[in-house]
Design an enzyme around this catalytic site. Structure first.
Site, PDB file in Angstrom:
ATOM      1  CD  GLN A 247      45.564  36.454  19.333  1.00 30.09           C
ATOM      2  OE1 GLN A 247      44.533  36.868  19.983  1.00 30.09           O
ATOM      3  NE2 GLN A 247      46.867  36.310  19.919  1.00 30.09           N
ATOM      4  CG  HIS A 250      43.135  32.598  22.564  1.00 27.90           C
ATOM      5  ND1 HIS A 250      43.193  32.066  23.624  1.00 27.90           N
ATOM      6  CD2 HIS A 250      43.906  33.249  22.095  1.00 27.90           C
ATOM      7  CE1 HIS A 250      44.426  32.655  24.160  1.00 27.90           C
ATOM      8  NE2 HIS A 250      44.829  33.342  23.016  1.00 27.90           N
ATOM      9  CD  GLU A 314      42.036  40.495  23.283  1.00 29.00           C
ATOM     10  OE1 GLU A 314      42.378  40.172  24.232  1.00 29.00           O
ATOM     11  OE2 GLU A 314      41.810  39.942  22.185  1.00 29.00           O
ATOM     12  CG  HIS A 315      46.285  41.119  20.941  1.00 31.19           C
ATOM     13  ND1 HIS A 315      45.088  39.868  21.059  1.00 31.19           N
ATOM     14  CD2 HIS A 315      47.049  40.939  22.144  1.00 31.19           C
ATOM     15  CE1 HIS A 315      45.074  39.601  22.337  1.00 31.19           C
ATOM     16  NE2 HIS A 315      46.081  39.945  22.904  1.00 31.19           N
ATOM     17  CG  ASP A 348      49.056  35.901  24.358  1.00 30.37           C
ATOM     18  OD1 ASP A 348      48.589  36.929  24.609  1.00 30.37           O
ATOM     19  OD2 ASP A 348      48.789  35.443  23.558  1.00 30.37           O
ATOM     20  CG  HIS A 407      27.150  76.430  47.343  1.00 30.51           C
ATOM     21  ND1 HIS A 407      26.027  75.821  47.807  1.00 30.51           N
ATOM     22  CD2 HIS A 407      27.708  75.185  46.856  1.00 30.51           C
ATOM     23  CE1 HIS A 407      25.871  74.655  47.337  1.00 30.51           C
ATOM     24  NE2 HIS A 407      27.220  74.060  46.957  1.00 30.51           N
TER      25      HIS A 407
END
Length: 416
Positions: A247, A250, A314-315, A348, A407
């Site tokens: 990670q 990145h 996220e993960h 991934d 209505h």
């Protein structure tokens, strides 16, 4: 090497979005693209990417030439990944039309329709991301989207072109950053507007996506990568360290947090991180990312689950003796990886799940990219005279109570 304990509150503060810092610059870029179109895109490419393409749209010759630059082994790997990602996303599809009689004379249903034209953003810069092209385009095509366009910074990597071709992308444009998002949302001479924009990016891309939602829908904020790992004293420290480095490489803004009941595991992970970082190809980026990372000691697995639900990562990797026992306690996570051999990198690239996921705590209310992101639904009701009698009194009573006499009358006239 900076591997040290962190408090949960401190880690959460680090992960807050910093979009306010770039909103002014992004707004200026969007306005330039709206007023100057392709000329603005080419100028920004020259300014930010240090290259001025001959044209905004990638030519067919460039598509063909890409295969000459990509080895057959890599092209085959991308095709294999395509097959697995497609297979998983096909499982997400639901009936595009259904109707059920809920009571005599009342039949209700749903009609699902794919979007017509969507845009995917594939980052460039520090690395090429052909996998992101697959992850964004495949669920769109599975959903039935007719036209998928891709924007990616120039010079466009041949790997990205090949991946787009495999995934069924219809058009590729050589533009990146906030300007690409603006072009897809509002259109230029070369790029027709899209209905939705998906894909990850830096804070400029993310801010632009949030700012164009009056014109084009988006998936969710998807910024720098992050991972949370739950581990007990049965976890493999070397596996955990490897996931953290994966990670960290990145982006300098990527972040990792180990949540563990074992101080020994935390120390061992630190030792392995130091060893692995020493020989890492992207050592400088990893070192910067590790400054945003650390470990949190908890008393038990329940406390670990509570921490994860506050983080909404996220993960999420789960490496405890009985991994499935904790799964029911997890409410907020983009993608979950269970067991020591479920490397996050598998998701991934090739397991089949999608790696375009909400970051910075947004997994509290967003789901990762899936087929449903590329469809819209219309509800259907078919009511006959018997059905109207079944529900007529309810409609008239509530409508009258709300003071909406017309209505109520629209139902009364049908019952007389």
């Amino acid at each position: 090497m900076n591997w040290s304990p962190v408090t949960l509150d401190d880690w959460l503060v680090r992960q807050k979005n910093t979009l306010d810092e770039v909103k002014g610059a992004v707004e200026s870029i969007i306005n330039e693209v709206r007023s100057r179109g392709d000329a603005a895109l080419l100028d920004y490419a020259e300014k930010f990417d240090k290259i001025r393409p001959d044209a905004v749209r990638l030519s067919e010759r460039d598509w063909d030439a890409a295969y000459e630059s990509v080895s057959p082994d890599i092209a085959e790997a991308l095709s294999e990944a395509y097959a697995r990602i497609s297979r998983f996303h096909e499982l997400q599809k639901r009936d595009d039309f259904w109707m059920v009689e809920t009571e005599p004379g009342v039949t209700l249903g749903v009609k699902t329709t794919p979007l017509s034209r969507i845009g995917i953003y594939v980052p460039g810069g520090r690395a090429s991301y052909p996998s992101t092209a697959l992850m964004c385009a495949i669920p769109a095509k599975v959903a039935g989207v007719e036209t998928v366009v891709c924007c990616t910074p120039p010079p466009v990597n041949p790997l990205t072109i090949v991946a787009c071709d495999i995934a069924g992308v219809d058009e590729i444009y050589q533009t990146g950053g906030a300007q690409a998002v603006a072009a897809m949302a509002y259109g230029t001479e070369s790029i027709a507007p899209v209905e939705k924009i998906v894909g990850p990016g830096n804070q400029f891309v993310t801010a632009a996506k949030m700012m164009v939602r009056d014109t084009a829908e988006i998936d969710f904020p998807a910024g720098p990568s992050e991972i949370a790992i739950i581990a007990d004293d049965h976890a493999r420290s070397d596996f955990i360290a490897a996931d953290i480095l994966a990670q960290s490489e990145h982006d300098p803004l990527a972040a990792s947090i180990l949540i563990t009941t074992s101080e020994q595991v935390a120390r061992d992970v630190g030792k392995y991180i130091e060893q692995l970082t020493a020989d890492a190809e992207r050592k400088e980026i990893i070192t910067q990312s590790l400054r945003r990372s650390g470990y949190l000691l908890v008393k038990d697995i329940d406390e670990a689950a509570d921490a994860v639900n506050r983080i909404a990562p996220e993960h999420l990797a789960i490496q405890v003796q009985d991994s499935l026992s904790i799964l029911g306690k997890i409410k907020n996570a983009g993608s979950i990886f269970i067991g020591p051999y479920a490397a996050v990198a598998c998701g991934d690239y090739a397991s089949g799940t999608n790696h375009v996921l909400p970051t910075a705590g947004n997994a509290r209310y967003y789901s990762g990219l899936n087929v449903a992101h590329f469809t819209k639904t219309s509800t259907i009701q078919m009511i006959d005279r018997e059905g109207l009698e079944m529900i007529g009194d309810i409609v008239e009573t509530i409508a009258d109570a709300e003071g909406l006499r017309s209505h109520a009358d629209s139902v009364r006239i049908r019952r007389t």
